[in-house]
Design an enzyme around this catalytic site. Structure first.
Site, PDB file in Angstrom:
ATOM      1  N   HIS A 259     -11.261   3.752   8.784  1.00 56.82           N
ATOM      2  CA  HIS A 259     -11.722   5.172   9.425  1.00 56.82           C
ATOM      3  C   HIS A 259     -10.505   5.216  10.754  1.00 56.82           C
ATOM      4  CE1 HIS A 259     -13.636   8.355  11.005  1.00 56.82           C
ATOM      5  NE2 HIS A 259     -14.069   8.784   9.564  1.00 56.82           N
ATOM      6  N   ASP A 311     -17.699   7.383   2.306  1.00 52.81           N
ATOM      7  CA  ASP A 311     -17.423   7.678   0.893  1.00 52.81           C
ATOM      8  C   ASP A 311     -17.711   6.660   0.069  1.00 52.81           C
ATOM      9  OD1 ASP A 311     -16.322  10.415   1.457  1.00 52.81           O
ATOM     10  OD2 ASP A 311     -14.677   9.335   2.182  1.00 52.81           O
TER      11      ASP A 311
HETATM   12  N1  COA Z   1      -7.346  -0.738   2.491  1.00 56.20           N
HETATM   13  C1  COA Z   1      -6.774  -1.730   2.687  1.00 56.20           C
HETATM   14  N2  COA Z   1      -5.851  -1.847   4.075  1.00 56.20           N
HETATM   15  C2  COA Z   1      -6.349  -0.757   4.733  1.00 56.20           C
HETATM   16  C3  COA Z   1      -7.370   0.338   4.776  1.00 56.20           C
HETATM   17  C4  COA Z   1      -7.846   0.297   3.231  1.00 56.20           C
HETATM   18  N3  COA Z   1      -8.793   1.101   2.999  1.00 56.20           N
HETATM   19  N4  COA Z   1      -7.486   0.999   5.519  1.00 56.20           N
HETATM   20  C5  COA Z   1      -6.763   0.481   6.649  1.00 56.20           C
HETATM   21  N5  COA Z   1      -6.066  -0.517   6.389  1.00 56.20           N
HETATM   22  C6  COA Z   1      -4.998  -1.430   6.852  1.00 56.20           C
HETATM   23  C7  COA Z   1      -3.677  -0.519   6.939  1.00 56.20           C
HETATM   24  O1  COA Z   1      -2.927  -1.038   5.726  1.00 56.20           O
HETATM   25  C8  COA Z   1      -3.103  -0.993   8.098  1.00 56.20           C
HETATM   26  O2  COA Z   1      -2.659  -2.502   7.971  1.00 56.20           O
HETATM   27  P1  COA Z   1      -1.376  -2.812   8.716  1.00 56.20           P
HETATM   28  O3  COA Z   1      -1.581  -2.659  10.059  1.00 56.20           O
HETATM   29  O4  COA Z   1      -0.921  -4.097   8.261  1.00 56.20           O
HETATM   30  O5  COA Z   1      -0.095  -1.768   8.171  1.00 56.20           O
HETATM   31  C9  COA Z   1      -4.320  -1.191   9.183  1.00 56.20           C
HETATM   32  O6  COA Z   1      -5.335  -1.336   8.182  1.00 56.20           O
HETATM   33  C10 COA Z   1      -4.465   0.254   9.875  1.00 56.20           C
HETATM   34  O7  COA Z   1      -4.836   1.234   9.134  1.00 56.20           O
HETATM   35  P2  COA Z   1      -4.007   2.456   9.508  1.00 56.20           P
HETATM   36  O8  COA Z   1      -3.571   3.055   8.149  1.00 56.20           O
HETATM   37  O9  COA Z   1      -3.278   2.585  10.516  1.00 56.20           O
HETATM   38  O10 COA Z   1      -5.403   3.358   9.915  1.00 56.20           O
HETATM   39  P3  COA Z   1      -5.529   4.839   9.789  1.00 56.20           P
HETATM   40  O11 COA Z   1      -6.448   5.224  10.957  1.00 56.20           O
HETATM   41  O12 COA Z   1      -4.448   5.388   9.900  1.00 56.20           O
HETATM   42  O13 COA Z   1      -6.296   5.277   8.332  1.00 56.20           O
HETATM   43  C11 COA Z   1      -7.775   5.723   6.990  1.00 56.20           C
HETATM   44  C12 COA Z   1      -7.677   5.499   8.241  1.00 56.20           C
HETATM   45  C13 COA Z   1      -9.053   6.342   6.708  1.00 56.20           C
HETATM   46  C14 COA Z   1      -6.606   6.810   6.179  1.00 56.20           C
HETATM   47  C15 COA Z   1      -7.403   4.579   6.173  1.00 56.20           C
HETATM   48  O14 COA Z   1      -8.420   3.482   6.432  1.00 56.20           O
HETATM   49  C16 COA Z   1      -7.233   4.761   4.516  1.00 56.20           C
HETATM   50  O15 COA Z   1      -6.608   5.102   3.977  1.00 56.20           O
HETATM   51  N6  COA Z   1      -8.719   4.511   3.919  1.00 56.20           N
HETATM   52  C17 COA Z   1      -8.850   4.370   2.382  1.00 56.20           C
HETATM   53  C18 COA Z   1      -9.105   5.936   2.131  1.00 56.20           C
HETATM   54  C19 COA Z   1     -10.733   6.337   2.670  1.00 56.20           C
HETATM   55  O16 COA Z   1     -11.548   5.749   2.391  1.00 56.20           O
HETATM   56  N7  COA Z   1     -10.636   7.566   3.062  1.00 56.20           N
HETATM   57  C20 COA Z   1     -11.827   8.178   3.640  1.00 56.20           C
HETATM   58  C21 COA Z   1     -11.863   8.165   5.066  1.00 56.20           C
HETATM   59  S1  COA Z   1     -13.360   8.753   5.782  1.00 56.20           S
END
Ligand code: COA
Length: 375
Positions: A259, A311
């Site tokens: 998140h 979710d």
């Molecule tokens: N699965 C695998 N790795 C994940 C992950 C996931 N669901 N969520 C975050 N990570 C990893 C990222 O790859 C990143 O790794 P890195 O530092 O090696 O590149 C690290 O954790 C930080 O993630 P980041 O993308 O910077 O977090 P964010 O704040 O930009 O993204 C989300 C948040 C929600 C977009 C992201 O966690 C995600 O895509 N989750 C899956 C989709 C989801 O469930 N969405 C509903 C949100 S309520």
């Protein structure tokens, strides 16, 4: 040196009085009330009123709100015909987006943007969109729509319009909890999108349509559908470890985890998980789904230090309620329309055009070659 905030990560864009995530206590409040308490003690209609009006309703106000919602549920004939002409292969979020556009185009006063006119429009969408989502799911199953029943509350009526009967009270209760938890969450991507559109002084329908587009994406609302597809692909709790190790090796995102704001767990998950467990106790597929759920959550925390978001429990809960996977994100809309509308009203009441800057990273200024000119 310009500091760039990609994804607006950590940027505070404006004030809001609608909801608050307190990271110190890992809690979420709507208008000051903890969402866990609202989910335990209030109906979805009470929470919807709270989000739209800023206070919980007294008995008379609730009565009037419920009556207005129940009176506006029926879809105009033209809208139903328009939905029927859309291909069955399009996503139900596209149907919902089209439905809002259709309703907006019939509102010849859509440019009148007083708070009371926008509240009335929001209530009309709040009442009608469940009829769209339920009728669309039935259309895809080859069934005729079930007309709304003004004798039923919001959650019961939606499930009745989907299935032609009201499910057991525990099923309705779990569904209502999900609606309360999905209703509002600060400046998330779809709400911010609605505020951007509103900030140009465009109309409420345009802001809601844009928000539906933002919510559809799998990094946002589309994640509840993606969670269920992932669980279907894994198929059995015994396969979770191997599946997950392979997915993480391939650098895949695991849907329903992580998140942008919560880094120590989503405050809404425990209460939705409780509802999921209650559904699972009575469902033939319950043990399998909660088995996959538990193993995925344990493995992700151990290996990636990532917690589930809302979710993750909502996906399997909606599956056990009997909804088709493509209906999951539209159901999110039925609830979040309240949060969007509250933010649209708040943005309108103290507007500032949202127009950020970008750091240019293209080629330096150059001349167009003379030979190309006026060719
Ligand atoms: N699965 C695998 N790795 C994940 C992950 C996931 N669901 N969520 C975050 N990570 C990893 C990222 O790859 C990143 O790794 P890195 O530092 O090696 O590149 C690290 O954790 C930080 O993630 P980041 O993308 O910077 O977090 P964010 O704040 O930009 O993204 C989300 C948040 C929600 C977009 C992201 O966690 C995600 O895509 N989750 C899956 C989709 C989801 O469930 N969405 C509903 C949100 S309520």
């Amino acid at each position: 040196m310009t500091t760039i905030h990609r994804g607006l990560d950590g940027v505070v864009v404006d004030r809001t009085a609608i909801s608050h995530v307190n990271l110190d206590t890992n809690s979420l409040t709507y208008q000051g009330y903890p969402v866990q308490e609202l989910a335990r003690h209030c109906s979805f209609e009470q929470v919807a009123y709270l989000i739209l009006h800023g206070e919980l309703p007294d008995a008379d106000a609730l009565q009037a709100f419920k009556a207005a919602e129940r009176a506006s549920r029926k879809l105009p004939r033209g809208l139903w015909d328009a939905i029927n002409r859309l291909p069955l292969s399009c996503h139900p979020m596209d149907v919902l987006r089209t439905a809002v556009s259709h309703i907006g185009a019939q509102d010849l006063n859509s440019d009148v943007e007083t708070a009371s006119a926008d509240l009335a429009r929001a209530l009309d969408l709040f009442a009608k969109l469940p009829s769209v989502v339920a009728a669309d799911q039935r259309r895809r199953r080859g069934l005729d729509p079930v007309p709304p029943d003004p004798g039923m509350n919001f959650a019961e009526n939606f499930l009745y319009m989907c299935f032609g009967e009201v499910p057991e009270p525990e099923v309705v209760a779990a569904f209502e909890v999900s609606l309360i938890l999905y209703a509002e969450h600060g400046f998330n991507a779809s709400t911010f999108t609605a505020r951007v559109v509103t900030s140009t002084k465009s109309d409420l329908y345009s802001a809601v349509i844009a928000a539906i587009g933002a919510l559809k994406g799998p990094l946002h609302g589309g994640a509840n559908e993606a969670v269920m597809r992932m669980m279907d692909e894994i198929a059995d709790p015994s396969k979770v470890s191997a599946w997950l190790e392979s997915a993480l090796r391939d650098k895949k995102l695991i849907m329903g985890f992580g998140h942008r704001v919560y880094k120590n767990g989503d405050s809404r998950v425990p209460i939705m998980q409780e509802a999921l467990w209650k559904l699972a106790a009575k469902h033939a597929d319950g043990a399998r789904l909660t088995g996959i759920y538990t193993r995925l959550a344990d493995h992700m925390l151990r290996t990636k230090n990532l917690y589930p978001n809302l979710d993750f429990p909502a996906g399997p809960a909606y599956s056990m309620i009997g909804l088709d996977i493509p209906t999951f994100t539209p159901v999110f809309v039925l609830s979040r329309i309240t949060g969007w509308a509250a933010h649209i009203l708040e943005q309108s009441s103290a507007n500032a055009l949202i127009r950020p800057l970008s750091h240019y990273s293209g080629v330096a200024e150059r001349e167009v070659p003379r030979v190309l000119q006026r060719n």
